[in-house]
Design a protein around this motif. Structure first.
Motif, mmCIF file in Angstrom:
data_model
loop_
_atom_site.group_PDB
_atom_site.id
_atom_site.type_symbol
_atom_site.label_atom_id
_atom_site.label_comp_id
_atom_site.label_asym_id
_atom_site.label_seq_id
_atom_site.Cartn_x
_atom_site.Cartn_y
_atom_site.Cartn_z
ATOM 1 N N ALA A 88 -6.196 0.263 -7.524
ATOM 2 C CA ALA A 88 -6.603 -0.091 -6.165
ATOM 3 C C ALA A 88 -7.820 -1.004 -6.183
ATOM 4 O O ALA A 88 -8.703 -0.857 -7.025
ATOM 5 C CB ALA A 88 -6.914 1.174 -5.368
ATOM 6 N N ILE A 109 -9.646 -5.728 -0.485
ATOM 7 C CA ILE A 109 -9.144 -7.082 -0.237
ATOM 8 C C ILE A 109 -10.191 -8.122 -0.618
ATOM 9 O O ILE A 109 -9.857 -9.181 -1.153
ATOM 10 C CB ILE A 109 -8.676 -7.235 1.223
ATOM 11 C CG1 ILE A 109 -7.430 -6.381 1.441
ATOM 12 C CG2 ILE A 109 -8.399 -8.696 1.551
ATOM 13 C CD1 ILE A 109 -6.916 -6.344 2.865
ATOM 14 N N HIS A 149 -6.542 -11.712 3.321
ATOM 15 C CA HIS A 149 -6.281 -10.567 4.185
ATOM 16 C C HIS A 149 -4.918 -10.722 4.854
ATOM 17 O O HIS A 149 -4.106 -9.784 4.874
ATOM 18 C CB HIS A 149 -7.390 -10.441 5.238
ATOM 19 C CG HIS A 149 -7.265 -9.250 6.120
ATOM 20 N ND1 HIS A 149 -6.547 -9.268 7.291
ATOM 21 C CD2 HIS A 149 -7.768 -7.996 6.005
ATOM 22 C CE1 HIS A 149 -6.609 -8.081 7.862
ATOM 23 N NE2 HIS A 149 -7.351 -7.288 7.100
ATOM 24 N N VAL A 151 -2.167 -10.281 2.176
ATOM 25 C CA VAL A 151 -2.044 -8.875 1.763
ATOM 26 C C VAL A 151 -1.348 -8.065 2.846
ATOM 27 O O VAL A 151 -0.483 -7.229 2.552
ATOM 28 C CB VAL A 151 -3.428 -8.278 1.403
ATOM 29 C CG1 VAL A 151 -3.350 -6.762 1.286
ATOM 30 C CG2 VAL A 151 -3.946 -8.894 0.111
ATOM 31 N N HIS A 152 -1.670 -8.334 4.109
ATOM 32 C CA HIS A 152 -1.014 -7.582 5.183
ATOM 33 C C HIS A 152 0.470 -7.933 5.293
ATOM 34 O O HIS A 152 1.288 -7.066 5.618
ATOM 35 C CB HIS A 152 -1.761 -7.741 6.500
ATOM 36 C CG HIS A 152 -2.909 -6.782 6.577
ATOM 37 N ND1 HIS A 152 -2.770 -5.507 7.064
ATOM 38 C CD2 HIS A 152 -4.183 -6.888 6.143
ATOM 39 C CE1 HIS A 152 -3.925 -4.870 6.953
ATOM 40 N NE2 HIS A 152 -4.800 -5.688 6.387
ATOM 41 N N LEU A 183 1.937 -5.870 2.602
ATOM 42 C CA LEU A 183 1.978 -4.477 3.055
ATOM 43 C C LEU A 183 3.163 -4.255 3.990
ATOM 44 O O LEU A 183 3.902 -3.280 3.850
ATOM 45 C CB LEU A 183 0.672 -4.104 3.779
ATOM 46 C CG LEU A 183 -0.529 -3.792 2.916
ATOM 47 C CD1 LEU A 183 -1.810 -3.815 3.752
ATOM 48 C CD2 LEU A 183 -0.375 -2.452 2.226
ATOM 49 N N ASP A 231 0.802 -1.306 -1.487
ATOM 50 C CA ASP A 231 0.502 -0.087 -0.738
ATOM 51 C C ASP A 231 -0.976 -0.034 -0.395
ATOM 52 O O ASP A 231 -1.822 -0.472 -1.178
ATOM 53 C CB ASP A 231 0.838 1.151 -1.580
ATOM 54 C CG ASP A 231 2.303 1.233 -1.931
ATOM 55 O OD1 ASP A 231 3.154 0.962 -1.055
ATOM 56 O OD2 ASP A 231 2.613 1.559 -3.095
ATOM 57 N N GLN A 232 -1.271 0.539 0.759
ATOM 58 C CA GLN A 232 -2.654 0.771 1.140
ATOM 59 C C GLN A 232 -3.033 2.173 0.677
ATOM 60 O O GLN A 232 -2.303 3.132 0.908
ATOM 61 C CB GLN A 232 -2.832 0.659 2.644
ATOM 62 C CG GLN A 232 -4.272 0.732 3.078
ATOM 63 C CD GLN A 232 -4.590 -0.246 4.175
ATOM 64 O OE1 GLN A 232 -3.707 -0.685 4.887
ATOM 65 N NE2 GLN A 232 -5.839 -0.583 4.318
ATOM 66 N N LYS A 284 -6.677 4.790 -0.610
ATOM 67 C CA LYS A 284 -8.122 4.925 -0.558
ATOM 68 C C LYS A 284 -8.720 3.945 -1.576
ATOM 69 O O LYS A 284 -8.286 3.900 -2.722
ATOM 70 C CB LYS A 284 -8.534 6.353 -0.897
ATOM 71 C CG LYS A 284 -10.005 6.600 -0.738
ATOM 72 C CD LYS A 284 -10.339 8.061 -0.984
ATOM 73 C CE LYS A 284 -11.828 8.250 -0.800
ATOM 74 N NZ LYS A 284 -12.200 9.650 -0.943
ATOM 75 N N GLY A 320 -8.681 0.609 -1.036
ATOM 76 C CA GLY A 320 -8.143 -0.727 -0.837
ATOM 77 C C GLY A 320 -6.633 -0.781 -0.858
ATOM 78 O O GLY A 320 -5.951 0.016 -0.229
ATOM 79 N N VAL A 321 -6.130 -1.741 -1.623
ATOM 80 C CA VAL A 321 -4.686 -1.934 -1.741
ATOM 81 C C VAL A 321 -4.314 -1.886 -3.211
ATOM 82 O O VAL A 321 -5.143 -2.156 -4.087
ATOM 83 C CB VAL A 321 -4.237 -3.270 -1.106
ATOM 84 C CG1 VAL A 321 -4.384 -3.228 0.405
ATOM 85 C CG2 VAL A 321 -5.003 -4.448 -1.678
#
Length: 114
Positions: free
Chosen positions: A60, A63, A78, A81-82, A85, A91-92, A94, A96-97
């Motif tokens: 993890a 971003i 960002h 990455v979204h 996602l 995956d998101q 704890k 980050g990603v």
């Protein structure tokens, strides 16, 4: 042993067949499937593929760290990455990603045999 994901093109029928086989206990391996080549290239644009490349096997990360590693603006990363996602590619978690694989194998065919 590396944790490799295969990215490719798959019809809904193929995906259903793999799902049924998985429910029967048959190993399917790690796969990310798209319905069309166009959908795959739209989701895995060169800049997004670069993001996956630097995230592979790294655990993890925020971003902001992803943006630093690819040398791009945080806001642009960002957005990418979204999109990843939303497509279920990353995956998101704890912290980050995460892209939970060590490497990506891309597998698809173009032409009449496809």
């Amino acid at each position: 042993m590396k944790n490799i994901v295969t990215v490719g093109i798959s019809s809904l029928d193929d995906a259903k067949d793999r799902l049924a086989a998985a429910f029967r206990g048959e190993p399917q391996g790690n796969r990310i499937s798209f319905l069309t080549v166009e959908q795959m290239w739209k989701t895995l644009s060169p800049k997004r593929a670069e993001i996956l490349s630097i995230m592979a096997g790294q655990g993890a990360m925020p971003i902001r760290e992803v943006a630093r590693r690819v040398g791009r603006d945080v806001k642009a990363v960002h957005g990418d990455v979204h999109a990843l996602l939303s497509a279920g590619v990353v995956d998101q978690v704890k912290g980050g990603v995460v892209f939970p694989y060590d490497a990506v194998h891309v597998d698809f065919m173009l032409g009449e045999a496809a």
